[in-house]
Write a protein that holds these residues in place. Structure first.
Motif, PDB file in Angstrom:
ATOM      1  N   THR A 166      -5.317  10.989  -3.873  1.00 48.06           N
ATOM      2  CA  THR A 166      -5.347  10.090  -2.596  1.00 48.06           C
ATOM      3  C   THR A 166      -6.044   8.828  -2.801  1.00 48.06           C
ATOM      4  O   THR A 166      -6.041   7.942  -2.142  1.00 48.06           O
ATOM      5  N   ILE A 167      -6.878   8.811  -4.111  1.00 53.37           N
ATOM      6  CA  ILE A 167      -7.658   7.691  -4.296  1.00 53.37           C
ATOM      7  C   ILE A 167      -6.657   6.544  -4.582  1.00 53.37           C
ATOM      8  O   ILE A 167      -6.965   5.157  -3.948  1.00 53.37           O
ATOM      9  N   GLY A 168      -5.422   7.034  -4.755  1.00 55.89           N
ATOM     10  CA  GLY A 168      -4.699   5.861  -5.087  1.00 55.89           C
ATOM     11  C   GLY A 168      -4.028   5.355  -3.776  1.00 55.89           C
ATOM     12  O   GLY A 168      -3.524   3.929  -3.712  1.00 55.89           O
ATOM     13  N   ASN A 169      -4.302   5.985  -2.556  1.00 55.45           N
ATOM     14  CA  ASN A 169      -3.829   5.126  -1.331  1.00 55.45           C
ATOM     15  C   ASN A 169      -4.884   4.310  -0.859  1.00 55.45           C
ATOM     16  O   ASN A 169      -4.755   3.664   0.262  1.00 55.45           O
ATOM     17  N   HIS A 243      11.646   1.613   3.064  1.00 56.34           N
ATOM     18  CA  HIS A 243      11.692   0.875   1.718  1.00 56.34           C
ATOM     19  C   HIS A 243      10.493   1.547   0.815  1.00 56.34           C
ATOM     20  O   HIS A 243       9.384   1.508   1.486  1.00 56.34           O
ATOM     21  N   ALA A 244      10.716   1.627  -0.605  1.00 55.50           N
ATOM     22  CA  ALA A 244       9.920   1.958  -1.398  1.00 55.50           C
ATOM     23  C   ALA A 244      10.007   1.341  -2.715  1.00 55.50           C
ATOM     24  O   ALA A 244      11.198   1.705  -3.091  1.00 55.50           O
ATOM     25  N   PHE A 245       9.145   0.766  -3.095  1.00 52.57           N
ATOM     26  CA  PHE A 245       9.381   0.270  -4.851  1.00 52.57           C
ATOM     27  C   PHE A 245       8.076  -0.095  -5.372  1.00 52.57           C
ATOM     28  O   PHE A 245       7.141  -0.148  -4.849  1.00 52.57           O
ATOM     29  N   TYR A 246       8.270   0.110  -6.768  1.00 50.76           N
ATOM     30  CA  TYR A 246       6.960  -0.121  -7.635  1.00 50.76           C
ATOM     31  C   TYR A 246       6.610  -1.584  -7.918  1.00 50.76           C
ATOM     32  O   TYR A 246       7.790  -2.480  -8.227  1.00 50.76           O
ATOM     33  N   ASN A 247       5.512  -2.035  -7.524  1.00 48.06           N
ATOM     34  CA  ASN A 247       5.157  -3.403  -7.474  1.00 48.06           C
ATOM     35  C   ASN A 247       4.438  -3.490  -8.910  1.00 48.06           C
ATOM     36  O   ASN A 247       3.106  -3.018  -9.107  1.00 48.06           O
ATOM     37  N   ARG A 248       4.936  -3.942 -10.037  1.00 49.37           N
ATOM     38  CA  ARG A 248       4.387  -3.829 -11.417  1.00 49.37           C
ATOM     39  C   ARG A 248       3.114  -4.769 -11.512  1.00 49.37           C
ATOM     40  O   ARG A 248       2.026  -4.447 -12.289  1.00 49.37           O
ATOM     41  N   ARG A 250       0.817  -5.337  -9.509  1.00 46.99           N
ATOM     42  CA  ARG A 250      -0.315  -4.486  -8.624  1.00 46.99           C
ATOM     43  C   ARG A 250      -0.300  -3.290  -9.196  1.00 46.99           C
ATOM     44  O   ARG A 250      -1.204  -2.424  -8.422  1.00 46.99           O
ATOM     45  N   HIS A 251       0.441  -2.737 -10.115  1.00 48.27           N
ATOM     46  CA  HIS A 251       0.544  -1.080 -10.295  1.00 48.27           C
ATOM     47  C   HIS A 251       0.213  -0.279  -9.089  1.00 48.27           C
ATOM     48  O   HIS A 251      -0.435   0.489  -9.030  1.00 48.27           O
ATOM     49  N   ARG A 252       1.273  -0.514  -8.240  1.00 45.03           N
ATOM     50  CA  ARG A 252       1.265   0.264  -7.050  1.00 45.03           C
ATOM     51  C   ARG A 252       2.765   0.367  -6.478  1.00 45.03           C
ATOM     52  O   ARG A 252       3.418  -0.367  -6.614  1.00 45.03           O
ATOM     53  N   VAL A 253       2.990   1.548  -5.940  1.00 48.26           N
ATOM     54  CA  VAL A 253       4.311   1.877  -5.096  1.00 48.26           C
ATOM     55  C   VAL A 253       3.972   1.254  -3.751  1.00 48.26           C
ATOM     56  O   VAL A 253       2.953   1.975  -3.032  1.00 48.26           O
ATOM     57  N   SER A 285       0.376   3.058  -3.059  1.00 48.85           N
ATOM     58  CA  SER A 285      -0.060   4.062  -4.015  1.00 48.85           C
ATOM     59  C   SER A 285      -0.382   3.659  -5.295  1.00 48.85           C
ATOM     60  O   SER A 285       0.574   3.431  -6.240  1.00 48.85           O
ATOM     61  N   TYR A 286      -1.743   3.383  -5.564  1.00 50.07           N
ATOM     62  CA  TYR A 286      -1.965   2.747  -6.822  1.00 50.07           C
ATOM     63  C   TYR A 286      -1.991   3.646  -7.929  1.00 50.07           C
ATOM     64  O   TYR A 286      -2.389   5.064  -7.763  1.00 50.07           O
ATOM     65  N   LYS A 287      -1.524   3.196  -9.058  1.00 52.19           N
ATOM     66  CA  LYS A 287      -1.363   4.072 -10.382  1.00 52.19           C
ATOM     67  C   LYS A 287      -2.511   3.509 -11.471  1.00 52.19           C
ATOM     68  O   LYS A 287      -2.503   2.329 -11.381  1.00 52.19           O
TER      69      LYS A 287
END
Ligand code: AVI
Length: 324
Positions: A166-169, A243-248, A250-253, A285-287
């Motif tokens: 949840t910290i990733g949100n 729509h959902a995609f990984y933003n490289r 910013r390290h986040r979906v 959703s940060y990774k």
């Protein structure tokens, strides 16, 4: 008899509804449009999220459960007898159950969640399985300061548990603020056990947020259903797309709801204009890497105290401590 024409009376609003209304109107009035992800979790949204955790593409929950099961004894060393265990954003307490089976007798287990109905129900389900454990649910927004129940305040030490990534949100600055606030709530000498999703190949990430069964799409669109129900919104669901995609960079979906056409929508009496293709940004959703989360925690006053990861290095459980 003459029917009297009555002007509609404004319905009394709860503090919760007016905060929701204010956040939704501010977010839909902004450029680009956005909505805070914490509003996903009404009763239906919480149920849809539970279904997401069981999807074949959505690895985080299974990975985290595996790590907890494999390392429960080690992780439990951070939880001495008499600790009050505070779970932030508990939802269903299935991860806490693994920890609760591994730890010595506790002063209390305090699940904290914005969805009161869900944690009250979880507390009812938990009590017969852990006789003798004080389960003291608190309905609160974990991003705000909240009061702990007396037995948790009186315990010699408090350990926070924040699984589920949840910290990733949170935006990174919000995650830092959360960690600082958690430190204030838990107090000197506390530990914090955090589940965080790791940076990994883009195909794995994109699949996890675009499941074939369309449950994540329903979860995302449920935000509009909620606005229609609670704020008199007129969103037509078949005119918005998930729509959902990984933003490289910013390290986040990122998750968005895209308007399929130019249209006007009413929310709480206000008119919102959409261009064709315009999106509402509903979630990040940060990774993290082990290093990036630990740097964030250090900046918020926490010292790294342990790291556990799965074989594929998809997910991490990281522990931190506050000085005495
Ligand atoms: C709750 N949170 C950690 C989930 C995530 O992966 O960011 C929410 C979610 N959104 C889409 N699928 C799951």
């Amino acid at each position: 008899m003459v029917a009297l024409a009555r002007s509609p009376r404004p319905q009394p609003q709860s503090a919760e509804t007016s905060a929701f209304e204010a956040d939704v109107l501010a977010g839909l009035g902004a450029t680009p449009k956005r909505l805070p992800p914490k509003y996903f979790y009404d009763v239906i949204g919480s149920q849809l999220f539970e279904r997401i955790t069981e999807l074949p593409e959505y690895y985080p929950t299974r990975c985290e459960m595996r790590i907890l099961r494999d390392h429960a004894r080690d992780i439990a060393k951070l939880v001495p007898q008499g600790t009050a265990l505070i779970e932030f954003g508990s939802g269903s307490s299935k991860k806490a159950r693994i920890l609760l089976r591994a730890v010595p007798p506790l002063a209390a287990y305090v699940p904290v969640d914005i969805c009161g109905e869900m944690i009250e129900q979880e507390a009812l389900d938990l009590r017969p399985d852990f006789p003798g454990l004080k389960v003291l649910p608190v309905t609160a927004d974990i991003t705000q300061n909240f009061a702990l129940p007396e037995p948790a305040k009186a315990a010699p030490v408090r350990v926070g548990f924040f699984p589920g990534s949840t910290i990733g949100n949170f935006e990174p600055h919000e995650a830092a603020a959360f960690l600082r606030n958690a430190g204030r709530i838990l107090g000197a000498g506390a530990a914090l056990i955090v589940g965080a999703d790791l940076i990994k190949p883009v195909e794995v990430l994109n699949a996890a947020y675009n499941d074939k069964a369309g449950v994540t799409a329903r979860f995302n669109l449920n935000l509009l259903v909620r606005i229609n129900r609670e704020l008199g919104g007129t969103f037509k669901l078949d005119t918005f797309e998930h729509h959902a995609f990984y933003n490289r960079e910013r390290h986040r979906v990122e998750m968005h709801l895209a308007s399929l056409k130019r249209q006007k929508v009413k929310v709480a009496g206000e008119t919102i204009d959409f261009r064709a293709g315009e999106t509402i940004h509903t979630e990040n959703s940060y990774k993290y890497s082990i290093e990036s989360l630990s740097a964030l925690a250090r900046g918020a006053g926490w010292q790294p105290a342990g790291v556990w990861i799965d074989e594929r290095e998809y997910f991490s459980i990281q522990a931190f401590k506050l000085p005495q």
